[in-house]
Design a protein around this motif. Structure first.
Motif, PDB file in Angstrom:
ATOM      1  N   GLN A   1       0.820  -1.205   0.000  1.00  0.00           N
ATOM      2  CA  GLN A   1       0.000   0.000   0.000  1.00  0.00           C
ATOM      3  C   GLN A   1       0.859   1.263   0.000  1.00  0.00           C
ATOM      4  OE1 GLN A   1      -3.449   0.397  -0.130  1.00  0.00           O
ATOM      5  NE2 GLN A   1      -3.429  -1.770  -0.683  1.00  0.00           N
ATOM      6  N   ILE A   2       1.955   1.244   0.750  1.00  0.00           N
ATOM      7  CA  ILE A   2       2.837   2.417   0.788  1.00  0.00           C
ATOM      8  C   ILE A   2       3.500   2.621  -0.569  1.00  0.00           C
ATOM      9  CG2 ILE A   2       4.898   3.416   1.839  1.00  0.00           C
ATOM     10  CD1 ILE A   2       2.400   3.461   3.616  1.00  0.00           C
ATOM     11  N   ARG A   3       3.927   1.536  -1.197  1.00  0.00           N
ATOM     12  CA  ARG A   3       4.535   1.666  -2.534  1.00  0.00           C
ATOM     13  C   ARG A   3       3.528   2.241  -3.530  1.00  0.00           C
ATOM     14  NH1 ARG A   3       7.049  -3.340  -1.226  1.00  0.00           N
ATOM     15  NH2 ARG A   3       5.398  -4.479  -2.336  1.00  0.00           N
ATOM     16  N   SER A   4       2.275   1.773  -3.452  1.00  0.00           N
ATOM     17  CA  SER A   4       1.242   2.287  -4.348  1.00  0.00           C
ATOM     18  C   SER A   4       0.987   3.769  -4.109  1.00  0.00           C
ATOM     19  CB  SER A   4      -0.062   1.504  -4.151  1.00  0.00           C
ATOM     20  OG  SER A   4       0.104   0.153  -4.500  1.00  0.00           O
ATOM     21  N   LEU A   5       1.003   4.173  -2.834  1.00  0.00           N
ATOM     22  CA  LEU A   5       0.791   5.575  -2.513  1.00  0.00           C
ATOM     23  C   LEU A   5       1.950   6.429  -3.014  1.00  0.00           C
ATOM     24  CD1 LEU A   5      -0.992   7.656  -1.080  1.00  0.00           C
ATOM     25  CD2 LEU A   5       0.211   7.113   1.049  1.00  0.00           C
ATOM     26  N   GLU A   6       3.159   5.937  -2.871  1.00  0.00           N
ATOM     27  CA  GLU A   6       4.333   6.666  -3.368  1.00  0.00           C
ATOM     28  C   GLU A   6       4.274   6.808  -4.886  1.00  0.00           C
ATOM     29  OE1 GLU A   6       7.794   5.674  -0.072  1.00  0.00           O
ATOM     30  OE2 GLU A   6       7.312   4.149  -1.572  1.00  0.00           O
ATOM     31  N   LYS A   7       3.843   5.742  -5.562  1.00  0.00           N
ATOM     32  CA  LYS A   7       3.714   5.808  -7.023  1.00  0.00           C
ATOM     33  C   LYS A   7       2.648   6.819  -7.423  1.00  0.00           C
ATOM     34  CE  LYS A   7       2.894   2.874 -11.084  1.00  0.00           C
ATOM     35  NZ  LYS A   7       2.609   1.479 -11.541  1.00  0.00           N
ATOM     36  N   GLU A   8       1.546   6.832  -6.687  1.00  0.00           N
ATOM     37  CA  GLU A   8       0.453   7.760  -6.995  1.00  0.00           C
ATOM     38  C   GLU A   8       0.882   9.206  -6.802  1.00  0.00           C
ATOM     39  OE1 GLU A   8      -4.064   8.833  -5.321  1.00  0.00           O
ATOM     40  OE2 GLU A   8      -3.069   6.962  -4.749  1.00  0.00           O
ATOM     41  N   LEU A   9       1.661   9.473  -5.761  1.00  0.00           N
ATOM     42  CA  LEU A   9       2.077  10.843  -5.460  1.00  0.00           C
ATOM     43  C   LEU A   9       3.338  11.261  -6.207  1.00  0.00           C
ATOM     44  CD1 LEU A   9       1.341  10.914  -1.611  1.00  0.00           C
ATOM     45  CD2 LEU A   9      -0.024  11.894  -3.461  1.00  0.00           C
ATOM     46  N   GLY A  10       4.055  10.291  -6.727  1.00  0.00           N
ATOM     47  CA  GLY A  10       5.209  10.616  -7.560  1.00  0.00           C
ATOM     48  C   GLY A  10       6.495  10.863  -6.821  1.00  0.00           C
ATOM     49  N   GLU A  11       6.564  10.489  -5.549  1.00  0.00           N
ATOM     50  CA  GLU A  11       7.824  10.628  -4.818  1.00  0.00           C
ATOM     51  C   GLU A  11       7.817   9.717  -3.593  1.00  0.00           C
ATOM     52  OE1 GLU A  11       8.385  14.251  -2.284  1.00  0.00           O
ATOM     53  OE2 GLU A  11       6.726  15.007  -3.500  1.00  0.00           O
ATOM     54  N   PRO A  12       9.009   9.365  -3.097  1.00  0.00           N
ATOM     55  CA  PRO A  12       9.072   8.489  -1.911  1.00  0.00           C
ATOM     56  C   PRO A  12       8.577   9.227  -0.668  1.00  0.00           C
ATOM     57  CG  PRO A  12      11.266   9.239  -2.524  1.00  0.00           C
ATOM     58  CD  PRO A  12      10.347   9.674  -3.629  1.00  0.00           C
ATOM     59  N   LEU A  13       7.945   8.469   0.214  1.00  0.00           N
ATOM     60  CA  LEU A  13       7.420   9.034   1.458  1.00  0.00           C
ATOM     61  C   LEU A  13       8.270   8.665   2.665  1.00  0.00           C
ATOM     62  CD1 LEU A  13       3.648   8.247   0.825  1.00  0.00           C
ATOM     63  CD2 LEU A  13       4.835  10.433   0.470  1.00  0.00           C
ATOM     64  N   PHE A  14       9.084   7.600   2.516  1.00  0.00           N
ATOM     65  CA  PHE A  14       9.928   7.148   3.620  1.00  0.00           C
ATOM     66  C   PHE A  14      11.335   6.855   3.120  1.00  0.00           C
ATOM     67  CE2 PHE A  14       5.640   5.802   4.911  1.00  0.00           C
ATOM     68  CZ  PHE A  14       5.564   6.369   6.188  1.00  0.00           C
ATOM     69  N   ASP A  15      12.304   7.120   3.974  1.00  0.00           N
ATOM     70  CA  ASP A  15      13.663   6.632   3.770  1.00  0.00           C
ATOM     71  C   ASP A  15      13.800   5.341   4.564  1.00  0.00           C
ATOM     72  OD1 ASP A  15      14.770   8.543   2.055  1.00  0.00           O
ATOM     73  OD2 ASP A  15      15.157   9.927   3.711  1.00  0.00           O
ATOM     74  N   ARG A  16      14.153   4.259   3.902  1.00  0.00           N
ATOM     75  CA  ARG A  16      14.308   2.975   4.574  1.00  0.00           C
ATOM     76  C   ARG A  16      15.739   2.852   5.074  1.00  0.00           C
ATOM     77  NH1 ARG A  16       9.910   3.986   1.024  1.00  0.00           N
ATOM     78  NH2 ARG A  16       8.493   2.174   0.979  1.00  0.00           N
ATOM     79  N   LEU A  17      15.927   3.035   6.374  1.00  0.00           N
ATOM     80  CA  LEU A  17      17.248   2.899   6.982  1.00  0.00           C
ATOM     81  C   LEU A  17      17.423   1.474   7.472  1.00  0.00           C
ATOM     82  CD1 LEU A  17      17.312   6.281   8.943  1.00  0.00           C
ATOM     83  CD2 LEU A  17      18.025   5.803   6.587  1.00  0.00           C
ATOM     84  N   HIS A  18      18.569   1.185   8.102  1.00  0.00           N
ATOM     85  CA  HIS A  18      18.880  -0.196   8.483  1.00  0.00           C
ATOM     86  C   HIS A  18      17.882  -0.740   9.493  1.00  0.00           C
ATOM     87  CE1 HIS A  18      21.048  -3.797   9.397  1.00  0.00           C
ATOM     88  NE2 HIS A  18      21.290  -3.438  10.639  1.00  0.00           N
ATOM     89  N   ARG A  19      17.572   0.020  10.541  1.00  0.00           N
ATOM     90  CA  ARG A  19      16.707  -0.489  11.603  1.00  0.00           C
ATOM     91  C   ARG A  19      15.390   0.267  11.734  1.00  0.00           C
ATOM     92  NH1 ARG A  19      18.713  -4.063  15.219  1.00  0.00           N
ATOM     93  NH2 ARG A  19      20.924  -4.592  15.079  1.00  0.00           N
ATOM     94  N   ARG A  20      15.177   1.292  10.952  1.00  0.00           N
ATOM     95  CA  ARG A  20      13.946   2.068  11.085  1.00  0.00           C
ATOM     96  C   ARG A  20      13.669   2.788   9.773  1.00  0.00           C
ATOM     97  NH1 ARG A  20      15.154   7.588  12.757  1.00  0.00           N
ATOM     98  NH2 ARG A  20      17.401   7.918  12.710  1.00  0.00           N
TER      99      ARG A  20
END
Length: 299
Positions: free
Chosen positions: A35-54
């Motif tokens: 769902q988050i990937r779909s939302l990012e695709k819909e809005l045209g930009e990433p919403l989260f930075d995926r770090l190692h532990r968070r």
């Protein structure tokens, strides 16, 4: 853009983890991630930075968060409004809670609340005090039971006291303390098992040690009191846990002793000020005995 997707987005933002967000929303993690990937695709930009532990919000995610919270709050308000027009209080009461509330008056209050308002669904979210406070302030939760913040938040949060509690030391059975209090100096000499920095209780414990110029050596940080006790039984260290925790009752593997000086704190029910509470929350607050606390700052 669906409300459920926004709910998942807010959960990840507040929990800082896809795993914890999935547990909070009672779904599997791949469903959240998709769902988050779909939302990012819909809005045209990433919403989260995926770090190692968070995971942390990007600039785009930070911009979306207040709008997402507002949409979810508006949807809940509309549901409640139209339930009220039908003459029966309905909708949902979204509450958050930390653990160890079984022996408090909260279950009794909720039982009476259900008898009076059977059309209201009570939805519980379990998390740490800081995460729950953020959710209440952001409007994704109607209220929450938390460790009372040490900072004064009375301008933004109303509160009512649920429980006065204190931290105790938990040692292996037969440790030879003879029930006498354990000083913070004695605790500081060995490894400690207690709450991590993501817990509201942690601030009270660390502040007590700092006030006496002592170093708090946390060998294991966990908010799970039952796990704390199991580690104590294995001579891992001394646990510092709330006296009210049901896990401390009748466990033959451990001995519970008071601390000197005492570390006291309160658990409070909080809700957001600045807007009229929805009907289910108003009905719940009307049932709560005693006046509202003057503020939600620390004692």
């Amino acid at each position: 853009m669906e409300l459920r997707t926004l709910e998942y987005f807010v959960a990840v933002a507040e929990e800082g983890s896809f795993t914890r967000a999935a547990a909070r929303c009672h779904v599997v993690q791949p469903a959240i991630s998709q769902q988050i990937r779909s939302l990012e695709k819909e809005l045209g930009e990433p919403l989260f930075d995926r770090l190692h532990r968070r995971v942390v919000l990007t600039a785009g995610g930070a911009a979306l968060l207040p709008h997402a919270r507002a949409c979810l709050a508006a949807a809940r308000a509309a549901s409640v409004e139209f339930a009220g027009r039908a003459g029966l209080l309905g909708g949902s009461l979204a509450l958050g809670t930390v653990g160890s509330l079984e022996g408090t008056r909260l279950p009794r209050l909720l039982g009476e609340y259900h008898r009076r308002h059977p059309g209201v669904t009570v939805e519980f979210t379990g998390s740490s005090s800081p995460s729950l406070l953020a959710a209440v302030r952001g409007g994704t939760l109607d209220g929450a039971v938390v460790a009372e913040p040490r900072e004064d938040m009375s301008r933004v949060l109303g509160s009512r006291v649920l429980l006065r509690d204190r931290i105790v030391a938990v040692l292996p059975a037969g440790s030879g303390t003879a029930g006498r209090p354990l000083t913070l100096e004695e605790v500081s000499r060995g490894p400690v098992i207690t709450y991590g920095p993501d817990s509201g209780v942690h601030g009270f414990i660390s502040a007590a040690f700092e006030a006496r110029g002592l170093r708090l050596d946390i060998a294991c940080a966990t908010n799970n009191v039952a796990l704390q006790l199991s580690l104590v039984a294995e001579n891992f260290g001394i646990a510092l846990a709330p006296r009210s925790s049901p896990a401390l009752s009748g466990d033959p593997r451990v001995t519970v002793v008071p601390l000197e000086p005492a570390i006291s704190f309160r658990k409070v029910f909080v809700w957001r000020l600045g807007s009229r509470p929805n009907a289910p929350l108003r009905a719940f607050l009307d049932m709560w005995p005693g006046p509202a606390a003057a503020g939600s700052g620390g004692e």
